[in-house]
Design a protein around this motif. Structure first.
Motif, PDB file in Angstrom:
ATOM      1  N   ARG A  98      -3.859 -26.873  33.165  1.00 24.03           N
ATOM      2  CA  ARG A  98      -4.051 -26.077  31.959  1.00 24.03           C
ATOM      3  C   ARG A  98      -4.519 -26.976  30.821  1.00 24.03           C
ATOM      4  NH1 ARG A  98       1.265 -23.561  33.700  1.00 24.03           N
ATOM      5  NH2 ARG A  98       0.723 -21.458  34.399  1.00 24.03           N
ATOM      6  N   GLY A  99      -5.057 -26.346  29.795  1.00 25.03           N
ATOM      7  CA  GLY A  99      -5.464 -27.122  28.642  1.00 25.03           C
ATOM      8  C   GLY A  99      -6.806 -26.713  28.091  1.00 25.03           C
ATOM      9  N   GLY A 100      -7.464 -25.749  28.702  1.00 27.41           N
ATOM     10  CA  GLY A 100      -8.715 -25.253  28.153  1.00 27.41           C
ATOM     11  C   GLY A 100      -9.962 -25.940  28.669  1.00 27.41           C
ATOM     12  N   SER A 101      -9.803 -27.053  29.420  1.00 20.88           N
ATOM     13  CA  SER A 101     -10.988 -27.755  29.923  1.00 20.88           C
ATOM     14  C   SER A 101     -11.310 -27.400  31.369  1.00 20.88           C
ATOM     15  CB  SER A 101     -10.774 -29.268  29.817  1.00 20.88           C
ATOM     16  OG  SER A 101      -9.659 -29.667  30.597  1.00 20.88           O
ATOM     17  N   GLY A 102     -10.487 -26.565  32.002  1.00 21.45           N
ATOM     18  CA  GLY A 102     -10.714 -26.204  33.397  1.00 21.45           C
ATOM     19  C   GLY A 102     -11.867 -25.224  33.557  1.00 21.45           C
ATOM     20  N   ALA A 103     -12.714 -25.480  34.553  1.00 25.71           N
ATOM     21  CA  ALA A 103     -13.853 -24.594  34.835  1.00 25.71           C
ATOM     22  C   ALA A 103     -13.913 -24.344  36.337  1.00 25.71           C
ATOM     23  CB  ALA A 103     -15.155 -25.220  34.357  1.00 25.71           C
ATOM     24  N   ILE A 104     -14.008 -23.076  36.708  1.00 27.28           N
ATOM     25  CA  ILE A 104     -14.031 -22.680  38.121  1.00 27.28           C
ATOM     26  C   ILE A 104     -15.215 -21.758  38.339  1.00 27.28           C
ATOM     27  CG2 ILE A 104     -12.788 -21.448  39.940  1.00 27.28           C
ATOM     28  CD1 ILE A 104     -10.198 -22.273  38.345  1.00 27.28           C
TER      29      ILE A 104
END
Length: 456
Positions: A357-363
């Motif tokens: 988590r943390g807003g930098s995850g991209a899927i």
């Protein structure tokens, strides 16, 4: 048993030049020719008929060679196993070299025959059945275990193997070996309630080596495991449902004591986890039992991808990752929509759970094709997986990090379910990952599982 052939009896004067150069062999013949021409020349000078006498001398020399040629031919035709006749000059050397080459070849042949005999003895001693077939699929050879396990007897020599092992699963395996990397398991035609595993290996043009062994004990143990997992999973569902219901009832009470909230939350969390584990076990059991069920529905991939994306967004609420949907294929899939949705959903859920988590995850969820294969992909920039773990990821209950799996609520069965679903669709899973850089899970479907979408 091999006995060496007798060495040829040669004259001492022959022995000294037989291993010399060709010029050494020819010297004797030249000396003989010179001697004959000298004698006949002197006689010709004495009677004043030099040319005639030289011709007669040369004819005598040629006659000797024709005689030697006759002797060589007779020996090669009728007595090549005996020591060669004693001839001088080039013909003697030729005979000796021919005989020596034949003798060496016979030694090699005898060694090969002995080796083949030992190999056959070893194969006869094996507990596994071994059968050799020729290019026409006719039986050439078999060992004693093949008579016991496959009921092959002397009358079957020269018969087509498909006329003896006629079970449809074996016939399909015989013609499509590449689709059965582990061979095929058959019910024994000799012993009731016995099972035989058969593996074929192609060699030569169309010849095949068949190896079969009794797997009854392994089959029974596997069946016991499946029955146990199936039964215990069903038995656990009822008490888990009761526990979950009572826990919800207690926590919904207006006078619920706040001191117990943390304990009840943990009990509810563990109950949900056990429910997920039971559901996954039941799904795996069903996949194993329904492996022969035809998977021939036409799955609308754009619709399925949209549904998966919507589900992923709902699941992603607590994680806050950026989700992307990438569809550049106009092909649909032939298979089971529920099983494929379950497998694809597992891959997407894993990517969301194991991306910090943390807003930098991209899927990114994708569906592509290259006219030969179809590709369902899930790519993330999460924690990644060390290369040493990749070969075992699809094993049941295998965990890269047990503590992390408990924290995320994983059952350890998700990728095992994915593997089974893909296997039943003639597909396979490829995993590319690097620690701390992310992962890409790619389900690859063969061309015969693709069909052109009817909607533009």
């Amino acid at each position: 048993m091999y006995e060496p052939y007798p060495t040829p009896q040669v004259k001492p004067e022959q022995q000294k030049y037989r291993y010399s150069s060709l010029w050494e062999y020819a010297k004797y013949d030249i000396k003989v020719l010179f001697f004959i021409l000298l004698i006949t020349g002197l006689i010709g000078l004495g009677i004043n008929h030099l040319i005639l006498c030289l011709s007669i001398g040369f004819t005598i020399f040629i006659s000797f060679h024709f005689y030697a040629l006759y002797v060589v031919n007779q020996w090669i035709s009728h007595r090549s196993y005996d020591a060669p006749p004693n001839l001088n000059g080039i013909w003697g050397a030729l005979l000796f070299n021919i005989y020596r080459a034949q003798r060496q070849e016979r030694i090699v042949q005898a060694d090969m025959v002995g080796l083949i005999a030992r190999a056959q003895e070893s194969l006869f001693a094996l507990g596994e059945a071994v059968v050799l077939t020729d290019e026409l699929h006719q039986i050439e050879w078999w060992n004693a275990a093949a008579e016991r396990l496959l009921n092959i007897n002397q009358q079957d020599k020269g018969r087509n193997i498909l006329g003896i092992l006629r079970q449809p699963s074996f016939v399909d395996y015989f013609h499509n070996m590449e689709q059965y990397p582990d061979g095929v398991k058959l019910n024994s035609s000799v012993y009731e309630d016995h099972h035989v595993q058969i593996k074929l290996t192609r060699f030569g043009m169309e010849s095949r080596l068949l190896v079969a062994y009794d797997v009854t004990r392994v089959h029974n143990l596997e069946q016991m495991r499946k029955d146990f997992v199936d039964n215990i999973s069903h038995e656990l569902r009822t008490p888990l449902t009761v526990l979950s219901g009572y826990l919800e009832t207690f926590t919904d009470q207006d006078d619920f004591n706040p001191r117990w909230k943390r304990a009840f939350d943990q009990m509810q969390s563990q109950t949900r986890r056990m429910n997920a584990l039971v559901n996954d076990l039941l799904l795996l059991s069903r996949l194993e039992n329904d492996r022969q069920v035809a998977k021939n529905q036409i799955v609308d991939m754009p619709s399925l991808m949209t549904q998966l994306f919507d589900d992923a967004q709902a699941y992603n609420t607590d994680y806050g990752h950026m989700l992307n949907l990438d569809i550049d294929s106009h092909c649909d899939l032939i298979g089971s929509d529920t099983e494929l949705a379950s497998a694809f959903g597992n891959l997407i859920t894993n990517a969301i759970k194991y991306t910090p988590r943390g807003g930098s995850g991209a899927i990114t969820i994708g569906w592509h094709d290259d006219q030969e294969n179809g590709y369902f992909t899930v790519q993330d920039n999460g924690i990644g997986i060390d290369l040493k773990h990749l070969p075992r990821l699809t094993e049941r209950f295998y965990r890269v990090d047990s503590a992390r799996s408990r924290h995320t609520g994983g059952t350890g069965l998700g990728l095992a379910i994915v593997k089974h679903v893909l296997m039943q669709h003639n597909a396979h899973l490829e995993i590319e990952s690097e620690a701390n850089k992310g992962s890409c899970f790619k389900a690859i479907f063969p061309k015969d599982r693709l069909c052109q979408s009817e909607t533009p």
